[in-house]
Design a protein around this motif. Structure first.
Motif, PDB file in Angstrom:
ATOM      1  N   THR A   1       3.904   6.838   4.678  1.00 43.07           N
ATOM      2  CA  THR A   1       2.942   7.361   3.715  1.00 43.07           C
ATOM      3  C   THR A   1       1.978   8.257   4.496  1.00 43.07           C
ATOM      4  O   THR A   1       2.062   8.344   5.721  1.00 43.07           O
ATOM      5  CB  THR A   1       2.112   6.242   3.060  1.00 43.07           C
ATOM      6  OG1 THR A   1       1.274   5.633   4.065  1.00 43.07           O
ATOM      7  CG2 THR A   1       2.989   5.183   2.422  1.00 43.07           C
ATOM      8  N   SER A   2       1.079   8.880   3.790  1.00 40.37           N
ATOM      9  CA  SER A   2      -0.056   9.539   4.452  1.00 40.37           C
ATOM     10  C   SER A   2      -0.992   8.440   4.956  1.00 40.37           C
ATOM     11  O   SER A   2      -1.043   7.350   4.378  1.00 40.37           O
ATOM     12  CB  SER A   2      -0.792  10.409   3.431  1.00 40.37           C
ATOM     13  OG  SER A   2      -2.113  10.651   3.872  1.00 40.37           O
ATOM     14  N   ASP A   3      -1.745   8.730   6.014  1.00 43.74           N
ATOM     15  CA  ASP A   3      -2.738   7.727   6.450  1.00 43.74           C
ATOM     16  C   ASP A   3      -3.889   7.637   5.450  1.00 43.74           C
ATOM     17  O   ASP A   3      -4.738   6.755   5.550  1.00 43.74           O
ATOM     18  CB  ASP A   3      -3.234   7.996   7.884  1.00 43.74           C
ATOM     19  CG  ASP A   3      -3.952   9.325   8.019  1.00 43.74           C
ATOM     20  OD1 ASP A   3      -4.006  10.092   7.032  1.00 43.74           O
ATOM     21  OD2 ASP A   3      -4.455   9.609   9.123  1.00 43.74           O
ATOM     22  N   GLN A   4      -3.899   8.551   4.481  1.00 41.40           N
ATOM     23  CA  GLN A   4      -4.926   8.483   3.423  1.00 41.40           C
ATOM     24  C   GLN A   4      -4.441   7.689   2.201  1.00 41.40           C
ATOM     25  O   GLN A   4      -5.172   7.550   1.216  1.00 41.40           O
ATOM     26  CB  GLN A   4      -5.312   9.904   2.971  1.00 41.40           C
ATOM     27  CG  GLN A   4      -5.917  10.760   4.087  1.00 41.40           C
ATOM     28  CD  GLN A   4      -7.056  10.012   4.777  1.00 41.40           C
ATOM     29  OE1 GLN A   4      -7.980   9.537   4.122  1.00 41.40           O
ATOM     30  NE2 GLN A   4      -6.968   9.880   6.105  1.00 41.40           N
ATOM     31  N   HIS A   5      -3.213   7.218   2.237  1.00 44.58           N
ATOM     32  CA  HIS A   5      -2.703   6.419   1.115  1.00 44.58           C
ATOM     33  C   HIS A   5      -3.548   5.157   0.986  1.00 44.58           C
ATOM     34  O   HIS A   5      -3.862   4.531   2.007  1.00 44.58           O
ATOM     35  CB  HIS A   5      -1.230   6.060   1.364  1.00 44.58           C
ATOM     36  CG  HIS A   5      -0.535   5.565   0.132  1.00 44.58           C
ATOM     37  ND1 HIS A   5      -0.871   4.383  -0.488  1.00 44.58           N
ATOM     38  CD2 HIS A   5       0.467   6.100  -0.611  1.00 44.58           C
ATOM     39  CE1 HIS A   5      -0.112   4.211  -1.567  1.00 44.58           C
ATOM     40  NE2 HIS A   5       0.709   5.248  -1.656  1.00 44.58           N
ATOM     41  N   PRO A   6      -3.908   4.757  -0.231  1.00 43.80           N
ATOM     42  CA  PRO A   6      -4.724   3.532  -0.391  1.00 43.80           C
ATOM     43  C   PRO A   6      -4.090   2.307   0.288  1.00 43.80           C
ATOM     44  O   PRO A   6      -4.818   1.442   0.770  1.00 43.80           O
ATOM     45  CB  PRO A   6      -4.792   3.329  -1.904  1.00 43.80           C
ATOM     46  CG  PRO A   6      -4.470   4.652  -2.502  1.00 43.80           C
ATOM     47  CD  PRO A   6      -3.677   5.444  -1.501  1.00 43.80           C
ATOM     48  N   TRP A   7      -2.784   2.230   0.345  1.00 40.11           N
ATOM     49  CA  TRP A   7      -2.146   1.088   1.025  1.00 40.11           C
ATOM     50  C   TRP A   7      -2.543   1.071   2.499  1.00 40.11           C
ATOM     51  O   TRP A   7      -2.890   0.034   3.048  1.00 40.11           O
ATOM     52  CB  TRP A   7      -0.613   1.154   0.967  1.00 40.11           C
ATOM     53  CG  TRP A   7      -0.025   1.186  -0.409  1.00 40.11           C
ATOM     54  CD1 TRP A   7      -0.624   0.773  -1.570  1.00 40.11           C
ATOM     55  CD2 TRP A   7       1.281   1.645  -0.771  1.00 40.11           C
ATOM     56  NE1 TRP A   7       0.236   0.944  -2.619  1.00 40.11           N
ATOM     57  CE2 TRP A   7       1.416   1.476  -2.161  1.00 40.11           C
ATOM     58  CE3 TRP A   7       2.352   2.182  -0.060  1.00 40.11           C
ATOM     59  CZ2 TRP A   7       2.575   1.822  -2.850  1.00 40.11           C
ATOM     60  CZ3 TRP A   7       3.509   2.519  -0.735  1.00 40.11           C
ATOM     61  CH2 TRP A   7       3.623   2.351  -2.124  1.00 40.11           C
ATOM     62  N   PHE A   8      -2.463   2.241   3.142  1.00 41.73           N
ATOM     63  CA  PHE A   8      -2.765   2.267   4.569  1.00 41.73           C
ATOM     64  C   PHE A   8      -4.258   2.070   4.812  1.00 41.73           C
ATOM     65  O   PHE A   8      -4.674   1.402   5.760  1.00 41.73           O
ATOM     66  CB  PHE A   8      -2.280   3.560   5.227  1.00 41.73           C
ATOM     67  CG  PHE A   8      -2.388   3.519   6.734  1.00 41.73           C
ATOM     68  CD1 PHE A   8      -1.533   2.699   7.472  1.00 41.73           C
ATOM     69  CD2 PHE A   8      -3.340   4.261   7.409  1.00 41.73           C
ATOM     70  CE1 PHE A   8      -1.633   2.627   8.870  1.00 41.73           C
ATOM     71  CE2 PHE A   8      -3.444   4.193   8.804  1.00 41.73           C
ATOM     72  CZ  PHE A   8      -2.595   3.370   9.528  1.00 41.73           C
ATOM     73  N   ARG A   9      -5.059   2.639   3.930  1.00 43.88           N
ATOM     74  CA  ARG A   9      -6.518   2.472   4.106  1.00 43.88           C
ATOM     75  C   ARG A   9      -6.882   0.998   4.039  1.00 43.88           C
ATOM     76  O   ARG A   9      -7.719   0.516   4.796  1.00 43.88           O
ATOM     77  CB  ARG A   9      -7.260   3.292   3.053  1.00 43.88           C
ATOM     78  CG  ARG A   9      -7.055   4.776   3.309  1.00 43.88           C
ATOM     79  CD  ARG A   9      -7.511   5.604   2.169  1.00 43.88           C
ATOM     80  NE  ARG A   9      -8.960   5.754   2.192  1.00 43.88           N
ATOM     81  CZ  ARG A   9      -9.578   6.809   1.718  1.00 43.88           C
ATOM     82  NH1 ARG A   9      -8.882   7.809   1.207  1.00 43.88           N
ATOM     83  NH2 ARG A   9     -10.874   6.879   1.752  1.00 43.88           N
ATOM     84  N   SER A  10      -6.243   0.310   3.125  1.00 43.86           N
ATOM     85  CA  SER A  10      -6.496  -1.122   3.016  1.00 43.86           C
ATOM     86  C   SER A  10      -5.909  -1.859   4.222  1.00 43.86           C
ATOM     87  O   SER A  10      -6.559  -2.726   4.822  1.00 43.86           O
ATOM     88  CB  SER A  10      -5.887  -1.645   1.705  1.00 43.86           C
ATOM     89  OG  SER A  10      -5.791  -3.040   1.733  1.00 43.86           O
TER      90      SER A  10
END
Ligand code: GLC
Length: 557
Positions: free
Chosen positions: A109-118
Motif C-alpha cells: 500500500t502507500s505509507d499514507q494508507h490508513p492501515w499503515f498509519r494505524s
C-alpha cells in the motif's frame, strides 16, 4: 472448435489496450485526464479494434509512483472522477464490445494508507500484522532492489513503529503480508468489489513479490504460496466466471510457467511474455530473428485456456534484465546509446518509434509481428500512432506523456495552461504537430490505419492466437517465417528483420492441386506448387500474412 469458444475464452485472442486515465484525455480543463475523458474517447478504442481496456491504477493516491501507491483500494481518485464516472465508462465500453480490467496492486500500500498509519502507530493496532516487521533487517536486505537509484535496502526503519518494515519497491510502499489470513480476505473483498462493479478481471501487479513475504508464509499454514494464487483465481471464478487475471511475472520461462498453475491453468489466466519481448529487441538490434526464434522454441506450453500476453512496450522502462551483459549492451548500443535513455542499468526509458529512428516500415513490421505471434497483444496508449518519449521527464515518466489527439494546444489532451499539465507533452520530431490521432485517421498509410488493419485481420484469424505455431525453415536468415494452424485454418506470416528485400521458398501445405496463398495485408494471391512449396518475396522490413486456401474452402478474403 465451436465458434463461441472465442467468446467464452475471450482473452485468448483479445486486443488489450493499457492507458493511464491521468494522461489520456482531460474534460474539465484541470490539466489531468479523467474518467469522463476515457468515456469521450471510447470510440477511438472501438475503431482501433480494442476488446479489453486495462486501466492503470485510478485509486486515491499520493501519486509518488504514478498511482501504484494506493491509499484506498475501494476508491476512485477524486481528481480522476467518481465511482459514477467509472460505471458510465464501463457501460459505454460494454456497448462497444470492450471489456475493462483494473490494475490490482496488492503487494503493497502507500505509507499514507490508513492501515499503515494505524499499523505503525502501535503494536496493538489491528493492522500491525498486515505488514511485515522485523527488529533488525536481515543480512540480505540489499538484495533484489527494484529501484536502485532511490533505494539501498528492502527494509526501512520506522521511528514511530520502532521496527523495520519490508518494502519491495519504494520505501513509501510497505509490503502487505499475505501470510496474514485477514489480508488475504481483504484482497478477496477488493477483487469482489470491482468485479461486482463490472470489471472483467485484473492485471496483477508484481506477482512474484506478492507471493514472497520473506519467509513469513511458511508459518501461515499455507504449504505453498501458489495455493494463494489458486485461491484467488477460484474466488474470482466463483464470483464472476469469464474473468481473467493477467500477471506481471518477469522471471525465466520455467519459473513463469508455474504461475499459470497446473495443466488446466488454475492460477493466472495470462502471463506477460517478458522473455520473448527482450529477445525480440535483441533480434531487432541484430537484424536477425534468430533470438526471437530461440525464445519461441523455449517458451513453455501454456495451459489450454491460458495465454501469453505479448507486448512491445509498457508503462515501465523497457527492461532488458534477462539478457546477458553483452546482449544488453548490444541493445543499448542500437536503441539507447545515451546515458539519459538508460535506466537502472537494466533498461531503456524510451518508446519504440524513436528507437527505430522513426522508420515507418520497420515500425509496421514490428507491430505486424506482435499481432501474428502466438499470444494476446497488449498495447500501451500512444503506440497506435507511434508516439515518442520525453527524455526531459524524470525516470519512467519519459514514456508517460499525454496522449496526442490533434495539433492543437497540448496536443488536444487538455485546455489547461501547459504549465498545469499532469505531465508535459512531448516536443520535437514526436510532438503533436507531427504525431497525432486526427492526422493519422485521414492518412491511409499511417501507423494508426496499419494497426487497425492488423487488428481486424488478427480478430478474423483466431488461428494466430489459438493455433499451433510452427517456425518455418528456409534460406533467408533475415526473414522470420511461421505458420499457425487451427483445425482447418492455416495462416503463414513472413517478417523481414533487415532493410534489404528477400525471397523465401517454403513448404506451406500438404501436396495438392489448386492450393493458393492469399495475402491478408495487401492484395495478392500466390499459387502453392503441387509439392506444397511456395516462393514469396518480402520487402526490406516488410511483412506478409497469407491464408492458405484449399479447393472448396469458404473464406471471405
Ligand atoms: C509494477 C508496475 C510499476 C510499479 C511497481 C510497484 O512493476 O508496473 O509501474 O512501480 O509495480 O507497484
Amino acid at each position: 472448435m465451436r465458434l463461441t469458444e472465442t467468446a467464452d475464452v475471450w482473452w485468448k485472442n483479445a486486443v488489450v489496450y493499457c492507458l493511464d486515465v491521468e494522461t489520456f484525455f482531460d474534460t474539465d480543463g484541470d490539466g489531468r485526464g479523467d474518467l469522463q475523458g476515457v468515456s469521450q474517447r471510447i470510440d477511438h478504442l472501438a475503431e482501433l479494434g480494442v476488446t479489453c481496456l486495462w486501466l492503470m491504477p485510478f485509486y486515491p493516491t499520493p501519486d509518488r509512483d504514478d498511482g501504484y501507491d494506493i491509499t484506498d483500494f475501494y476508491g476512485v481518485d477524486p481528481r480522476l472522477g467518481s465511482h459514477g464516472d467509472l460505471v458510465e465508462l464501463l457501460t459505454l465500453a460494454q456497448d462497444r464490445g470492450i471489456r475493462v480490467i483494473a490494475d490490482l496492486v496488492v503487494n503493497h500500500t502507500s505509507d499514507q494508507h490508513p492501515w499503515f498509519r494505524s499499523a505503525r502507530e502501535s503494536r496493538q493496532s489491528p493492522y500491525r500484522g498486515w505488514y511485515v516487521w522485523r527488529d533488525e533487517p536481515p543480512p540480505d536486505a540489499d538484495k533484489g532492489i527494484v529501484f536502485p537509484d532511490q533505494e539501498d535496502s528492502l527494509w526501512q526503519y520506522d521511528e514511530e513503529a520502532g521496527q523495520y518494515y519490508l518494502h519491495r519497491f519504494y520505501k513509501h510502499q510497505p509490503d502487505l503480508d499475505i501470510a496474514n489470513a485477514e489480508v488475504r480476505e481483504e484482497i478477496e473483498r477488493v477483487i469482489g468489489f470491482w468485479s461486482q462493479l463490472g470489471m472483467s478481471g485484473f492485471r496483477v501487479d508484481a506477482v512474484p513479490f506478492l507471493l514472497d513475504t520473506a519467509g513469513a508464509l511458511d508459518a501461515s499454514g499455507l504449504p505453498d504460496p501458489h495455493d494463494y494464487l489458486r485461491d484467488l483465481r477460484a474466488f474470482l471464478d466463483r464470483r464472476r466466471g469469464q474473468s481473467m487475471l493477467l500477471g506481471e511475472v518477469n522471471l525465466p520461462y520455467p519459473d513463469v510457467r508455474r504461475f499459470f498453475g497446473d495443466e488446466d491453468g488454475d492460477e493466472l489466466t495470462m502471463c506477460f511474455d517478458f522473455i520473448g519481448m527482450q529477445r525480440l529487441y535483441l533480434s531487432l538490434a541484430r537484424n536477425d530473428p534468430a533470438e526471437l526464434v530461440q525464445a519461441l522454441r523455449s517458451r513453455p506450453d501454456r495451459p489450454e485456456e491460458g495465454q501469453w500476453g505479448t507486448f512491445v512496450r509498457n508503462h515501465d522502462e523497457l527492461t532488458l534484465d534477462k539478457l546477458s551483459d553483452e546482449e544488453r549492451q548490444e541493445v543499448f548500443d542500437a536503441f539507447g546509446p545515451a546515458e539519459n535513455m538508460q535506466l537502472y542499468g537494466r533498461g531503456l526509458r524510451r518508446r519504440l518509434p524513436p528507437m527505430l529512428g522513426n522508420d515507418l516500415a520497420r515500425l509496421k513490421m514490428v507491430y505486424s509481428l506482435l499481432f501474428s505471434l502466438p499470444g494476446t497483444p497488449v498495447l500501451f496508449y500512444g503506440e497506435e500512432i507511434g508516439m515518442g518519449e520525453n527524455l526531459a521527464a524524470e525516470g519512467r515518466n519519459a514514456v508517460r506523456t499525454p496522449m496526442q489527439w490533434t495539433t492543437g494546444l497540448n496536443g488536444g489532451f487538455s485546455t489547461a495552461d501547459p504549465a498545469e499539465l499532469a505531465a508535459p507533452v512531448t516536443e520535437g520530431e514526436f510532438g503533436p504537430e507531427h504525431v497525432n490521432v486526427a492526422a493519422q485517421r485521414r492518412d491511409p498509410e499511417s501507423l494508426l490505419n496499419w494497426m487497425r488493419l492488423l487488428i481486424r485481420r488478427y480478430r478474423e484469424c483466431p488461428e494466430l492466437s489459438w493455433g499451433e505455431c510452427t517456425i518455418l525453415e528456409h534460406e533467408s536468415p533475415s526473414v522470420f517465417a511461421h505458420r499457425s494452424d487451427h483445425e482447418d485454418g492455416t495462416i503463414v506470416a513472413l517478417h523481414n528483420f533487415a532493410a534489404e528485400p528477400a525471397r523465401v521458398t517454403l513448404a506451406v501445405a500438404g501436396a495438392g492441386v489448386g492450393v493458393q496463398a492469399v495475402d491478408l495485408l495487401h492484395d495478392g494471391t500466390t499459387d502453392v506448387q503441387e509439392d506444397g512449396m511456395i516462393c514469396l518475396d518480402v520487402d526490406g522490413y516488410g511483412s506478409r500474412w497469407l491464408r492458405i486456401i484449399r479447393p472448396g474452402d469458404r473464406y471471405i478474403l
